[in-house]
Design a protein around this motif. Sequence first.
Motif, mmCIF file in Angstrom:
data_model
loop_
_atom_site.group_PDB
_atom_site.id
_atom_site.type_symbol
_atom_site.label_atom_id
_atom_site.label_comp_id
_atom_site.label_asym_id
_atom_site.label_seq_id
_atom_site.Cartn_x
_atom_site.Cartn_y
_atom_site.Cartn_z
ATOM 1 N N THR A 1 0.820 -1.216 0.000
ATOM 2 C CA THR A 1 0.000 0.000 0.000
ATOM 3 C C THR A 1 0.853 1.265 0.000
ATOM 4 O O THR A 1 0.684 2.145 -0.860
ATOM 5 C CB THR A 1 -0.949 -0.001 1.204
ATOM 6 O OG1 THR A 1 -1.797 -1.150 1.122
ATOM 7 C CG2 THR A 1 -1.802 1.254 1.236
ATOM 8 N N TYR A 2 1.762 1.368 0.932
ATOM 9 C CA TYR A 2 2.626 2.552 1.009
ATOM 10 C C TYR A 2 3.791 2.450 0.024
ATOM 11 O O TYR A 2 4.039 3.370 -0.771
ATOM 12 C CB TYR A 2 3.150 2.718 2.437
ATOM 13 C CG TYR A 2 4.125 3.856 2.605
ATOM 14 C CD1 TYR A 2 3.663 5.156 2.826
ATOM 15 C CD2 TYR A 2 5.492 3.628 2.554
ATOM 16 C CE1 TYR A 2 4.563 6.201 2.982
ATOM 17 C CE2 TYR A 2 6.396 4.672 2.713
ATOM 18 C CZ TYR A 2 5.933 5.951 2.926
ATOM 19 O OH TYR A 2 6.820 6.990 3.080
ATOM 20 N N GLY A 3 4.483 1.326 0.069
ATOM 21 C CA GLY A 3 5.703 1.184 -0.725
ATOM 22 C C GLY A 3 5.458 1.302 -2.223
ATOM 23 O O GLY A 3 6.160 2.043 -2.927
ATOM 24 N N SER B 1 -5.387 10.064 9.249
ATOM 25 C CA SER B 1 -4.320 11.005 8.890
ATOM 26 C C SER B 1 -3.283 11.175 9.991
ATOM 27 O O SER B 1 -2.155 11.594 9.726
ATOM 28 C CB SER B 1 -4.917 12.375 8.543
ATOM 29 O OG SER B 1 -5.770 12.292 7.428
ATOM 30 N N THR B 2 -3.654 10.830 11.230
ATOM 31 C CA THR B 2 -2.695 10.980 12.329
ATOM 32 C C THR B 2 -1.644 9.875 12.323
ATOM 33 O O THR B 2 -0.596 10.004 12.958
ATOM 34 C CB THR B 2 -3.413 10.955 13.693
ATOM 35 O OG1 THR B 2 -3.887 9.628 13.969
ATOM 36 C CG2 THR B 2 -4.582 11.928 13.715
ATOM 37 N N GLU B 3 -1.958 8.765 11.658
ATOM 38 C CA GLU B 3 -1.088 7.581 11.586
ATOM 39 C C GLU B 3 -0.889 6.912 12.942
ATOM 40 O O GLU B 3 0.014 6.103 13.122
ATOM 41 C CB GLU B 3 0.287 7.937 10.993
ATOM 42 C CG GLU B 3 0.236 8.606 9.634
ATOM 43 C CD GLU B 3 1.617 8.965 9.109
ATOM 44 O OE1 GLU B 3 2.580 8.205 9.378
ATOM 45 O OE2 GLU B 3 1.748 10.013 8.449
ATOM 46 N N ARG C 1 -4.151 3.457 9.412
ATOM 47 C CA ARG C 1 -2.863 4.116 9.680
ATOM 48 C C ARG C 1 -1.996 4.126 8.427
ATOM 49 O O ARG C 1 -1.373 5.132 8.082
ATOM 50 C CB ARG C 1 -2.112 3.392 10.798
ATOM 51 C CG ARG C 1 -2.689 3.516 12.180
ATOM 52 C CD ARG C 1 -1.659 3.103 13.226
ATOM 53 N NE ARG C 1 -1.050 1.813 12.959
ATOM 54 C CZ ARG C 1 -1.528 0.638 13.376
ATOM 55 N NH1 ARG C 1 -2.649 0.623 14.088
ATOM 56 N NH2 ARG C 1 -0.913 -0.495 13.106
ATOM 57 N N VAL C 2 -1.949 2.978 7.750
ATOM 58 C CA VAL C 2 -1.091 2.848 6.569
ATOM 59 C C VAL C 2 -1.598 3.737 5.435
ATOM 60 O O VAL C 2 -0.814 4.397 4.750
ATOM 61 C CB VAL C 2 -1.013 1.375 6.116
ATOM 62 C CG1 VAL C 2 -0.190 1.251 4.843
ATOM 63 C CG2 VAL C 2 -0.408 0.513 7.224
ATOM 64 N N LYS C 3 -2.915 3.758 5.253
ATOM 65 C CA LYS C 3 -3.480 4.648 4.239
ATOM 66 C C LYS C 3 -3.180 6.109 4.576
ATOM 67 O O LYS C 3 -2.870 6.920 3.693
ATOM 68 C CB LYS C 3 -4.991 4.436 4.144
ATOM 69 C CG LYS C 3 -5.413 3.136 3.488
ATOM 70 C CD LYS C 3 -5.301 3.210 1.973
ATOM 71 C CE LYS C 3 -5.965 2.015 1.312
ATOM 72 N NZ LYS C 3 -5.916 2.085 -0.161
#
Length: 225
Positions: free
Chosen positions: A88-90, A118-120, A128-130
């Motif tokens: 997702t992030y990478g 958005s605070t993660e 969190r990842v999104k």
Amino acid sequence: MRILILGATGMVGQGVLREALLAEDVTEVVVLGRTPVGKSADKLTEIVHSNLFDLSDIESRLGNFSACFFCLGVSSFGMSEVNYVHITYGLTLSVAHALLPLNPMMTFVYVSGAGTDSTERGKTMWARVKGKTENALLGMPFKAVYLFRPGIIQPLHGVKSKTRAYRLLYPLLWPFITVLRPLIPGVILTTENVGRAMLNAARRGEGDKVLESKDIYRLSRKNIL
């Protein structure tokens, strides 16, 4: 406009592809993915590439785009956080970093999801990842970055989800969704709404950064040409 779409075989991606091919101001739609989309059209070009983490071999084909619609994603169900972050992030950031120097005036539209954190720092892993992915994209100097957070989406025009559970669930919920959607259009979207909103984001290239379902619906209804 020339539009690049990733994730065109998924439910959202299929809907976006359809609307982009129908749009009169879109001159070409390029689909980048690991597998063919199984469609043909005069304006459609496909780039099948096995490793989306490394686009160096196809850099010459990835410039001069007005917008990128990043609809690629996976369910977090049954995945470890490490693996989910990797995909997702990478992958999202890897693609974004590859495209930015080739398209400094590009509008980047990322499909996130309702409930993104958005605070993660929240308890829900995928949120969190999104959120981390969204925040990283906002820090990149594209012409504009739009973060779409749809909730319930009704597939139209033959669009189907790749997720088996959704394919089984939608026929059962279809009568209820069909009745409720006109009553609460800002809550229940269609694939048509999402696709048209993305195109309007590309046309506008400025404005809101984070769009919840109601914002996506409003943007889909605007006449921006």
